[in-house]
Design a protein around this motif. Structure first.
Motif, PDB file in Angstrom:
ATOM      1  N   TYR A 101       5.815 -11.328  -2.177  1.00 29.39           N
ATOM      2  CA  TYR A 101       4.771 -10.313  -2.293  1.00 29.39           C
ATOM      3  C   TYR A 101       4.578  -9.578  -0.971  1.00 29.39           C
ATOM      4  O   TYR A 101       4.036  -8.490  -0.921  1.00 29.39           O
ATOM      5  CB  TYR A 101       3.447 -10.922  -2.767  1.00 29.39           C
ATOM      6  CG  TYR A 101       3.083 -12.218  -2.074  1.00 29.39           C
ATOM      7  CD1 TYR A 101       3.356 -13.445  -2.663  1.00 29.39           C
ATOM      8  CD2 TYR A 101       2.483 -12.214  -0.824  1.00 29.39           C
ATOM      9  CE1 TYR A 101       3.042 -14.633  -2.021  1.00 29.39           C
ATOM     10  CE2 TYR A 101       2.163 -13.399  -0.180  1.00 29.39           C
ATOM     11  CZ  TYR A 101       2.442 -14.606  -0.780  1.00 29.39           C
ATOM     12  OH  TYR A 101       2.137 -15.786  -0.137  1.00 29.39           O
ATOM     13  N   GLY A 102       5.027 -10.192   0.114  1.00 28.18           N
ATOM     14  CA  GLY A 102       4.830  -9.600   1.438  1.00 28.18           C
ATOM     15  C   GLY A 102       6.112  -8.999   1.984  1.00 28.18           C
ATOM     16  O   GLY A 102       7.205  -9.519   1.755  1.00 28.18           O
ATOM     17  N   GLN A 103       5.960  -7.905   2.689  1.00 33.83           N
ATOM     18  CA  GLN A 103       7.091  -7.225   3.315  1.00 33.83           C
ATOM     19  C   GLN A 103       6.608  -6.609   4.617  1.00 33.83           C
ATOM     20  O   GLN A 103       5.699  -5.781   4.611  1.00 33.83           O
ATOM     21  CB  GLN A 103       7.621  -6.141   2.366  1.00 33.83           C
ATOM     22  CG  GLN A 103       8.830  -5.395   2.886  1.00 33.83           C
ATOM     23  CD  GLN A 103       9.405  -4.422   1.867  1.00 33.83           C
ATOM     24  OE1 GLN A 103       8.957  -4.388   0.728  1.00 33.83           O
ATOM     25  NE2 GLN A 103      10.379  -3.654   2.257  1.00 33.83           N
ATOM     26  N   ASN A 104       7.195  -7.055   5.712  1.00 31.74           N
ATOM     27  CA  ASN A 104       6.821  -6.538   7.033  1.00 31.74           C
ATOM     28  C   ASN A 104       5.313  -6.619   7.261  1.00 31.74           C
ATOM     29  O   ASN A 104       4.684  -5.669   7.724  1.00 31.74           O
ATOM     30  CB  ASN A 104       7.315  -5.102   7.221  1.00 31.74           C
ATOM     31  CG  ASN A 104       8.821  -5.027   7.283  1.00 31.74           C
ATOM     32  OD1 ASN A 104       9.485  -6.022   7.609  1.00 31.74           O
ATOM     33  ND2 ASN A 104       9.380  -3.883   6.966  1.00 31.74           N
ATOM     34  N   GLY A 105       4.742  -7.765   6.924  1.00 28.79           N
ATOM     35  CA  GLY A 105       3.358  -8.049   7.271  1.00 28.79           C
ATOM     36  C   GLY A 105       2.327  -7.609   6.259  1.00 28.79           C
ATOM     37  O   GLY A 105       1.210  -8.105   6.251  1.00 28.79           O
ATOM     38  N   GLU A 106       2.690  -6.643   5.407  1.00 27.48           N
ATOM     39  CA  GLU A 106       1.749  -6.175   4.394  1.00 27.48           C
ATOM     40  C   GLU A 106       2.331  -6.492   3.020  1.00 27.48           C
ATOM     41  O   GLU A 106       3.357  -7.154   2.916  1.00 27.48           O
ATOM     42  CB  GLU A 106       1.518  -4.667   4.560  1.00 27.48           C
ATOM     43  CG  GLU A 106       2.786  -3.840   4.425  1.00 27.48           C
ATOM     44  CD  GLU A 106       2.605  -2.373   4.865  1.00 27.48           C
ATOM     45  OE1 GLU A 106       1.532  -1.999   5.333  1.00 27.48           O
ATOM     46  OE2 GLU A 106       3.581  -1.620   4.730  1.00 27.48           O
ATOM     47  N   MET A 107       1.687  -6.030   1.947  1.00 26.98           N
ATOM     48  CA  MET A 107       2.259  -6.216   0.624  1.00 26.98           C
ATOM     49  C   MET A 107       3.500  -5.338   0.474  1.00 26.98           C
ATOM     50  O   MET A 107       3.654  -4.329   1.159  1.00 26.98           O
ATOM     51  CB  MET A 107       1.227  -5.850  -0.449  1.00 26.98           C
ATOM     52  CG  MET A 107       0.069  -6.826  -0.584  1.00 26.98           C
ATOM     53  SD  MET A 107       0.477  -8.441  -1.317  1.00 26.98           S
ATOM     54  CE  MET A 107       0.425  -8.063  -3.082  1.00 26.98           C
ATOM     55  N   LEU A 108       4.376  -5.708  -0.435  1.00 32.58           N
ATOM     56  CA  LEU A 108       5.491  -4.863  -0.823  1.00 32.58           C
ATOM     57  C   LEU A 108       4.996  -3.452  -1.076  1.00 32.58           C
ATOM     58  O   LEU A 108       3.861  -3.257  -1.526  1.00 32.58           O
ATOM     59  CB  LEU A 108       6.092  -5.365  -2.140  1.00 32.58           C
ATOM     60  CG  LEU A 108       6.791  -6.707  -2.178  1.00 32.58           C
ATOM     61  CD1 LEU A 108       6.901  -7.179  -3.620  1.00 32.58           C
ATOM     62  CD2 LEU A 108       8.166  -6.621  -1.543  1.00 32.58           C
ATOM     63  N   ARG A 109       5.843  -2.475  -0.869  1.00 32.94           N
ATOM     64  CA  ARG A 109       5.517  -1.113  -1.255  1.00 32.94           C
ATOM     65  C   ARG A 109       5.781  -0.928  -2.759  1.00 32.94           C
ATOM     66  O   ARG A 109       6.690  -1.557  -3.305  1.00 32.94           O
ATOM     67  CB  ARG A 109       6.365  -0.126  -0.451  1.00 32.94           C
ATOM     68  CG  ARG A 109       6.008  -0.098   1.036  1.00 32.94           C
ATOM     69  CD  ARG A 109       4.623   0.426   1.240  1.00 32.94           C
ATOM     70  NE  ARG A 109       4.179   0.365   2.622  1.00 32.94           N
ATOM     71  CZ  ARG A 109       4.456   1.298   3.546  1.00 32.94           C
ATOM     72  NH1 ARG A 109       5.225   2.338   3.249  1.00 32.94           N
ATOM     73  NH2 ARG A 109       3.975   1.183   4.763  1.00 32.94           N
ATOM     74  N   PRO A 110       5.027  -0.039  -3.419  1.00 33.56           N
ATOM     75  CA  PRO A 110       5.258   0.203  -4.850  1.00 33.56           C
ATOM     76  C   PRO A 110       6.725   0.520  -5.156  1.00 33.56           C
ATOM     77  O   PRO A 110       7.282   0.017  -6.132  1.00 33.56           O
ATOM     78  CB  PRO A 110       4.354   1.399  -5.146  1.00 33.56           C
ATOM     79  CG  PRO A 110       3.248   1.292  -4.160  1.00 33.56           C
ATOM     80  CD  PRO A 110       3.873   0.714  -2.917  1.00 33.56           C
ATOM     81  N   GLU A 111       7.351   1.328  -4.328  1.00 30.95           N
ATOM     82  CA  GLU A 111       8.761   1.686  -4.560  1.00 30.95           C
ATOM     83  C   GLU A 111       9.674   0.463  -4.497  1.00 30.95           C
ATOM     84  O   GLU A 111      10.801   0.503  -4.972  1.00 30.95           O
ATOM     85  CB  GLU A 111       9.246   2.692  -3.508  1.00 30.95           C
ATOM     86  CG  GLU A 111       8.556   4.048  -3.559  1.00 30.95           C
ATOM     87  CD  GLU A 111       7.386   4.114  -2.597  1.00 30.95           C
ATOM     88  OE1 GLU A 111       6.646   3.118  -2.463  1.00 30.95           O
ATOM     89  OE2 GLU A 111       7.213   5.181  -1.979  1.00 30.95           O
TER      90      GLU A 111
END
Ligand code: HEC
Ligand code: HEC
Ligand SMILES: [Ca+2]
Ligand SMILES: [Ca+2]
Ligand SMILES: [Ca+2]
Ligand SMILES: [Ca+2]
Ligand SMILES: [Ca+2]
Ligand SMILES: [Ca+2]
Ligand SMILES: [Co+2]
Ligand SMILES: [Co+2]
Lengths: 402, 232, 402, 232
Positions: C209-219
């Protein structure tokens, strides 16, 4: 504890309507590629923002915004959420016109364009940056509710740039006499800080233009800032325009009037720079509410300005008993390390703490221990153990223990 | 040269334009002077709106002046800094090197027009601030020639120490190798009494806004609703 | 070679007006904190965008956008520039309503909310994701001008999530019979791909669910996507709604009609998944112009779907002679590795190449070697050595050698 | 249970709602049937606008039908796939498992209204596509009962191989351990002739727009100006 927990249960005997009735996105055609050449977070993430602490500063250009640590994962801080600290506002400087000058105890004073600097051999390294005043509001007592405000002057990025020593050598710096370096910014405050040559000689200090794969953000010094690993953020001079090699420190405003630590005897410690070993539990943390009893993963961040994190211990009984947490690799020097520990919450009050030890053997102190040496008026360099009280309601509060 | 084609020599005029720093030993201080009287004009025209007529305002920043005594000027230690109950610290209470004040005004003030002052104006307004603190007399003219003497009258000139372990170099007097706090990592039945000694009072519950809006609406936790005060 | 180089020189005898006349930002008050609660890049960075390749796809919802590798530093791809690949468009899915189902060869089929998943023990790991079709346009001959288009279906992030094996165990999965797993998305295409249980058992496959510290981007699949390190991007199912344990593979559309590699004998290789060891020089690269003769740092990226990069060699004479490049640590498994090599350009034509070797000993092949085995119609899994021709004018061209 | 309070059992209705996949062994295939004739109606009403009346359109995607022969149906290998010069590959040329076609139409088509077809419509339109490829007769009725037989007529049913080293598991027939390309890392005087064999033609210079606008305006390089064709 909370009505929200019911969301997980099948609301009707047949099951969850979110499953039984296929959602729109399962039955339709979505949005095309490159709606945004540079994308942005989900609309549901709008609560995750950097924020000011009300009343902390009198102006917004000499101020700070805090990173929302309670909502972050891993170690990389998204650049859009990186904490800010400005003394005379931020600028979006034209990189084509930006210059770096090298002068002082050098054979030939030099000028570099950004084109020049970006042609030199570069390195990319993950480092934390922490403001020396982080957690400064909490020296005397609890002042703010969440870890965004207690610890949010902290971020971590992959920085790309040229070791400062490279350009000093190109200028023919006298490293024997020149044991100090002045770094100076190009903004209105033209921030100045003294950096020890020993650290520069180690190759760790960088002329950085890259941050998390792209250029620095304007708020963080675009197009050039100094990266001084392990040292408080104020020394990471933004909009860097000049470095001067000298034989003594400069006692600039932010190393003689601010960023000096008042000790109980009324003396100020000057040139305090290193951010000592520290940690904080980010979930669960102050201002949050646990949804239910049951399993939780206690997550947090640990770091040390002296090297690598060696160990993090976590207590859920206010420091009487501790368990060692898992450390997520890679554990890197002067970089955030993410830790976690399994916990089953029984619904009773609990006090959660974390305590980091770095590879020099230094153990993060309690508030009581720190105050024992430094009193309560230091403002800077508060690396004490943080306590979060989980109340029976599930609500978590920032507390300090006796 | 290992990097052909990269960088060039700076011209003397370029170095002059940017090399503005003034060190405690006064290296970098340009020749010139300014009187307290002239300084008062500058102050009232360009500084007082933010810092107050007597440097006492805390509207845009901490007060610059106040808290120092004639006795401090003698000892070089500001006595109020030793009183834990003394509220606030002014610039003049902390200042231990006069170069710092000159350099900072020269590079950064007025806040919204940094680097707009002439060298004479910087001398003058520095003199005026020192005068407000009782450090120099009303008829004083500050100059590159007497800055070193003025240094000897700064109330807090002996108030600094570098005897600590937070400098990542070795070339400062007294710099310590070992950190000042030595904790141990006790693991079991540690001798602490986990009693809450400080917690935010209920009336401050929404001082930082509604914390529910400062947390993600999904995940292991939610933000506490603090929109209305009270309730726990 | 280029008039731009003059920017570095002092334009008048006195010096550079960018130094002599103090810029506005040195003489004024800048912008306040939190002009943006979520910040954005400098206005001068507007050329750094993800882009479509004109004419590559007939629709924009079943399409791809490419990351601007030529402008990136280090190994982290800024999430706003992460490449996109959609089959039926992207959606911003409400995480409060999103569910993950586990079924098939399990004792108890299960449903998890995002709240549930985010409570489980998580890990954070840096991994590259590469589309199996990356560099696919170049099997036969040069088709596109820049490394954004040749190699830009490649990104790298710090992913945070729960090892998939955790939820399989919670459901009581039969790992003896169940040697395959189907992952299924919640978007219109409800993308399905088969994942081998061996890889899941290793703990490497994540419910992220996380990507580069934040949530995944919608895309990129907000709020949940599968992370399958080392495997082509199509298996990293976005908007993940269901995983099913089974005893044979599924031959879904994207493993029977697409993402199958046509061999010279007319057979398609099915279930080709691993992204083999590969590298590319990103600066200087196609479509760029060198400003001048002199020193340059050749920079690039290397990766392997089988483990760590062990070595990268660089040639500037089209492959006749090679020098080993510096590798930036940390070198992580199934993650991008940044390499660099010093180079002084003498102004004569040069052909720049890079060649990576991974820790299994596999050496990145030349185009000729790859075609020798696979022909030119594979579309997928083109990991051949890339050649950039530096012309005397300083302009760099994408070329293929005999 | 190591994780109290997390997750719950799925209800049968929930599993039914989402477990829609159909495997090559036809596990998951719901009972039902559909004729070619009914399929033609569905196709013309819901598919032809994008894929063409005969599945031949390449306006929104590759052609679905074409390139297969009666001989392919006999051998189970599409001969055109062996011709390096054959332009393009249709869906039916590649399809080796009929379940794939059924499953994909059922989950994803029509593209702008996925999951709107009834089970009968999916059978029917699948039958119609197979009929367009000459795989089933005009009066054929496809059903769960005869899907396995239809599988035996797919033109490319024998066209797949799993004998390669790119599957990160061990449970597929023929999966290889060693990669198929074995290069060596020669370092000096390697036996290559660095002659340019392929380069973009000048007329395609601006096919991807002005590359100057696709590079940062600062740094070691600029983007080449390709706004106007020609010039090197
Ligand atoms: C528009 C408002 C404004 C004006 C006008 C202004 N100042 Fe300031 N001054 C500030 C602010 C805000 C700061 C704090 C900057 C920071 O955070 O670093 C400051 C800081 C200072 C400091 C450092 C105080 C400390 O303890 O850090 C001095 C000294 C000072 N000003 C002197 C002057 C003088 C002299 C002038 C006129 C020549 C002047 N100021 C005009 C707003 C102003
Ligand atoms: C609005 C346009 C549109 C309509 C209507 C539509 N399709 Fe499609 N179809 C597409 C696109 C675009 C793709 C490619 C999707 C992708 O990239 O994965 C596709 C893919 C397919 C494929 C897979 C082909 C392959 O080789 O991957 C099949 C089979 C198919 N469609 C059948 C149908 C059927 C049957 C219908 C009607 C019931 C239908 N389509 C209606 C646009 C459409
Ligand atoms: Ca700071
Ligand atoms: Ca040059
Ligand atoms: Ca100087
Ligand atoms: Ca992909
Ligand atoms: Ca629950
Ligand atoms: Ca199934
Ligand atoms: Co500061
Ligand atoms: Co695809």
């Amino acid at each position: 504890a909370s009505g929200l927990a019911a969301a997980g249960a099948a609301a009707q005997p047949q099951g969850d309507p979110n499953i039984l009735e296929l959602p729109e996105h399962t039955r339709g055609l979505g949005q095309p590629v490159v709606t945004d050449g540079y994308g942005k977070p989900s609309q549901y993430e709008r609560n995750v923002q950097r924020r000011q602490s009300p009343g902390l500063t009198q102006t917004r250009q000499a101020s700070v915004s805090f990173a929302p640590l309670q909502s972050l994962f891993g170690i990389v801080t998204p650049s859009g959420l990186h904490f800010e600290r400005h003394h005379q506002g931020w600028w979006d400087v034209d990189p084509g016109k930006h210059r770096l000058m090298v002068n002082g105890l050098v054979k030939t004073p030099k000028v570099f364009t950004m084109d020049d600097l970006m042609r030199l051999p570069s390195v990319s390294r993950f480092h934390f940056i922490e403001c020396g005043a982080n957690t400064g509001m909490e020296w005397g007592n609890v002042a703010v509710p969440t870890c965004q405000y207690t610890h949010g002057m902290l971020s971590c990025s992959e920085f790309t740039g040229v070791p400062l020593i490279t350009v000093l050598q190109m200028a023919g710096a006298d490293l024997k006499k020149g044991r100090f370096l002045l770094a100076e910014g190009a903004d209105g405050s033209s921030m100045t800080r003294t950096i020890p040559m020993a650290l520069i000689e180690s190759g760790e200090v960088l002329l950085a233009y890259g941050q998390n794969g792209e250029m620095l953000r304007p708020e963080n010094g675009y197009p050039l800032r100094l990266v001084v690993p392990g040292v408080q953020g104020v020394s990471w001079v933004k909009y860097l325009r000049r470095v001067e090699v000298g034989d003594q420190p400069w006692a600039s405003k932010d190393e003689a009037i601010h960023y000096v630590d008042l000790m109980p005897d009324g003396r100020h410690r000057q040139y305090t720079s290193i951010q000592e070993c520290k940690s904080v539990v980010t979930t669960p943390s102050g201002g949050q509410v646990l949804l239910d009893k049951g399993f939780y993963s206690i997550n947090g961040l640990a770091w040390s300005g002296r090297g690598k994190v060696a160990k993090v211990d976590v207590s859920v009984d206010g420091g009487r008993n501790w368990r060692s947490a898992r450390l997520q690799d890679p554990v890197m020097s002067k970089c955030l390390t993410r830790f976690s520990l399994d916990w089953v919450w029984d619904g009773k009050p609990a006090i959660i703490q974390s305590r980091a030890t770095d590879d020099t053997g230094y153990v993060q102190p309690t508030q009581r221990q720190l105050r024992g040496v430094r009193g309560t008026r230091s403002i800077y360099h508060n690396n004490a153990i943080q306590s979060w009280l989980v109340q029976e309601s599930g609500e978590v509060k920032n507390v300090q223990l006796a | 040269q290992g990097f052909p084609g990269i960088g060039r020599a700076a011209t003397p005029a370029e170095v002059k334009a940017w090399d503005i720093d003034v060190r405690p030993d006064l290296q970098g201080l340009p020749g010139g002077s300014g009187s307290v009287a002239r300084g008062q004009q500058v102050w009232e025209g360009k500084c007082a709106s933010c810092h107050g007529v007597f440097g006492e305002s805390n509207e845009v920043f901490n007060p610059l002046v106040g808290g120092t005594t004639a006795d401090d000027i003698r000892t070089g230690r500001v006595a109020n800094l030793q009183r834990p109950d003394y509220p606030g610290r002014t610039t003049l209470m902390k200042l231990s090197t006069v170069s710092t004040l000159w350099d900072y005004i020269n590079r950064a003030m007025p806040w919204n027009q940094p680097k707009s002052l002439s060298v004479e104006e910087v001398y003058a307004v520095t003199a005026y601030m020192l005068n407000l603190g009782g450090i120099v007399a009303d008829d004083f003219v500050l100059s590159d020639a007497n800055m070193a003497q003025v240094q000897q009258r700064l109330p807090n000139r002996n108030g600094m120490t570098t005897a600590h372990a937070l400098w990542p170099g070795r070339d400062l007097p007294g710099v310590a190798g070992a950190p000042d706090v030595k904790a141990a990592a006790c693991m079991r039945n540690c001798a602490v009494e986990p009693r809450v000694a400080s917690i935010l009072p209920d009336f401050a519950r929404n001082a930082h806004g509604n914390l529910a809006d400062q947390n993600r609406p999904v995940g292991p936790q939610r933000g506490a609703v603090t929109a209305t005060a009270a309730a726990t």
